[in-house]
Write an enzyme that holds these catalytic residues in place. Structure first.
Site, mmCIF file in Angstrom:
data_model
loop_
_atom_site.group_PDB
_atom_site.id
_atom_site.type_symbol
_atom_site.label_atom_id
_atom_site.label_comp_id
_atom_site.label_asym_id
_atom_site.label_seq_id
_atom_site.Cartn_x
_atom_site.Cartn_y
_atom_site.Cartn_z
ATOM 1 N N LYS A 139 -2.180 -11.519 18.986
ATOM 2 C CA LYS A 139 -2.750 -10.422 19.766
ATOM 3 C C LYS A 139 -1.627 -9.556 20.365
ATOM 4 C CE LYS A 139 -6.939 -13.117 20.782
ATOM 5 N NZ LYS A 139 -7.825 -13.663 21.850
ATOM 6 N N TYR A 191 -15.527 -8.996 16.795
ATOM 7 C CA TYR A 191 -16.104 -9.719 17.946
ATOM 8 C C TYR A 191 -17.589 -9.412 18.117
ATOM 9 C CZ TYR A 191 -11.501 -11.342 19.675
ATOM 10 O OH TYR A 191 -10.288 -11.975 19.840
ATOM 11 N N ASN A 223 -4.539 -14.527 25.905
ATOM 12 C CA ASN A 223 -4.306 -15.845 25.305
ATOM 13 C C ASN A 223 -3.583 -15.809 23.950
ATOM 14 O OD1 ASN A 223 -6.497 -15.052 23.782
ATOM 15 N ND2 ASN A 223 -7.870 -16.690 24.458
ATOM 16 N N HIS A 255 -5.435 -15.445 18.009
ATOM 17 C CA HIS A 255 -6.811 -15.676 17.580
ATOM 18 C C HIS A 255 -6.831 -16.584 16.369
ATOM 19 C CE1 HIS A 255 -10.917 -14.871 16.088
ATOM 20 N NE2 HIS A 255 -10.334 -14.817 14.896
ATOM 21 N N GLU A 298 -13.867 -12.679 8.616
ATOM 22 C CA GLU A 298 -12.702 -12.045 9.250
ATOM 23 C C GLU A 298 -11.639 -11.657 8.227
ATOM 24 O OE1 GLU A 298 -11.735 -14.918 12.311
ATOM 25 O OE2 GLU A 298 -13.592 -14.473 13.393
HETATM 26 P P1 DAT Z 1 -11.712 -17.890 20.901
HETATM 27 O O1 DAT Z 1 -10.725 -16.741 20.947
HETATM 28 O O2 DAT Z 1 -11.090 -19.165 21.388
HETATM 29 O O3 DAT Z 1 -12.380 -18.040 19.572
HETATM 30 P P2 DAT Z 1 -14.177 -16.642 21.793
HETATM 31 O O4 DAT Z 1 -14.385 -16.266 20.373
HETATM 32 O O5 DAT Z 1 -15.288 -17.335 22.493
HETATM 33 O O6 DAT Z 1 -12.864 -17.561 21.963
HETATM 34 O O7 DAT Z 1 -13.806 -15.348 22.655
HETATM 35 C C1 DAT Z 1 -12.936 -14.376 22.136
HETATM 36 C C2 DAT Z 1 -11.947 -13.979 23.224
HETATM 37 O O8 DAT Z 1 -12.660 -13.401 24.317
HETATM 38 C C3 DAT Z 1 -11.178 -15.159 23.825
HETATM 39 O O9 DAT Z 1 -10.010 -15.461 23.101
HETATM 40 C C4 DAT Z 1 -10.879 -14.650 25.205
HETATM 41 C C5 DAT Z 1 -12.076 -13.790 25.539
HETATM 42 N N1 DAT Z 1 -13.064 -14.544 26.319
HETATM 43 C C6 DAT Z 1 -13.918 -15.490 25.854
HETATM 44 N N2 DAT Z 1 -14.688 -15.970 26.821
HETATM 45 C C7 DAT Z 1 -14.332 -15.320 27.956
HETATM 46 C C8 DAT Z 1 -14.765 -15.358 29.308
HETATM 47 N N3 DAT Z 1 -15.737 -16.189 29.705
HETATM 48 N N4 DAT Z 1 -14.139 -14.546 30.196
HETATM 49 C C9 DAT Z 1 -13.153 -13.703 29.797
HETATM 50 N N5 DAT Z 1 -12.708 -13.611 28.531
HETATM 51 C C10 DAT Z 1 -13.280 -14.404 27.630
HETATM 52 MG MG MG Z 2 -13.712 -16.832 18.550
#
Ligand code: DAT
Ligand code: MG
Length: 151
Positions: free
Chosen positions: A11, A51, A114, A117, A128
């Site tokens: 990212k 997303y 974070n 991805h 993806e």
């Molecule tokens: P991941 O990236 O571990 O697959 P995800 O697909 O659920 O997690 O979410 C995509 C991104 O969105 C994640 O890396 C960080 C952000 N995110 C997810 N849940 C969140 C939350 N509750 N509050 C803030 N940011 C969040």
């Molecule tokens: Mg995800």
């Protein structure tokens, strides 16, 4: 199968912090095969598609602006169970819960920063990879170390 594929992206924070080699090195060292890589500036429509499942979440606008804030390094890795292994190498979504030794556990503090991805299933990996890469951007080759990695 040994040719499962996953989509791993560094990212904008990971790119700007100079973490590309540290992050990719973990996948190389584990033995996974790099089959696609490009530095890009994803469009808003690509990110909305990427997303798709999160569009209604309250954090979506900040997630979108974070992902639009700089270059992203898009990569595709191949190997046995690489989707699950990739998620394990990345660590938990929230760095508070990411174990030390994982990418997020070693390099991140905030969920909204974070650094990387990884696809969460074989189905989302396929979606993806097709979204971020054209077919001709993926390279098929036999890794010289294949027989030293797989029984
Ligand atoms: P991941 O990236 O571990 O697959 P995800 O697909 O659920 O997690 O979410 C995509 C991104 O969105 C994640 O890396 C960080 C952000 N995110 C997810 N849940 C969140 C939350 N509750 N509050 C803030 N940011 C969040
Ligand atoms: Mg995800």
């Amino acid at each position: 199968s040994n040719n499962e594929r996953t989509f791993i992206a560094i990212k904008p924070d990971g790119v700007q912090r100079g973490l590309i080699s540290s992050i990719l090195g973990r996948f190389e060292n584990r033995g996974f095969k790099l089959v696609g890589i490009k530095l890009c500036q994803p469009s808003e429509s690509l990110l909305r598609n990427h997303y798709d499942d999160l569009q209604s979440k309250p954090f979506f606008p900040s997630l979108l602006s974070y992902m639009l804030s700089g270059p992203v390094l898009a990569t595709v890795w191949e190997g046995k169970d690489v989707v699950k292994q990739g998620r394990a190498i990345l660590g938990a979504t929230n760095p508070l819960n990411s174990a030390p030794g994982t990418i997020r556990g070693d390099f991140a503090i905030d969920m909204g920063r974070n650094v990387a991805h990884g696809s969460d299933s074989v189905e989302s990996a396929e979606k993806e990879i097709n979204l971020w890469f054209k077919k001709e951007e993926l390279v098929e080759y036999k890794a010289a170390m294949f027989n030293w990695l797989y029984e």
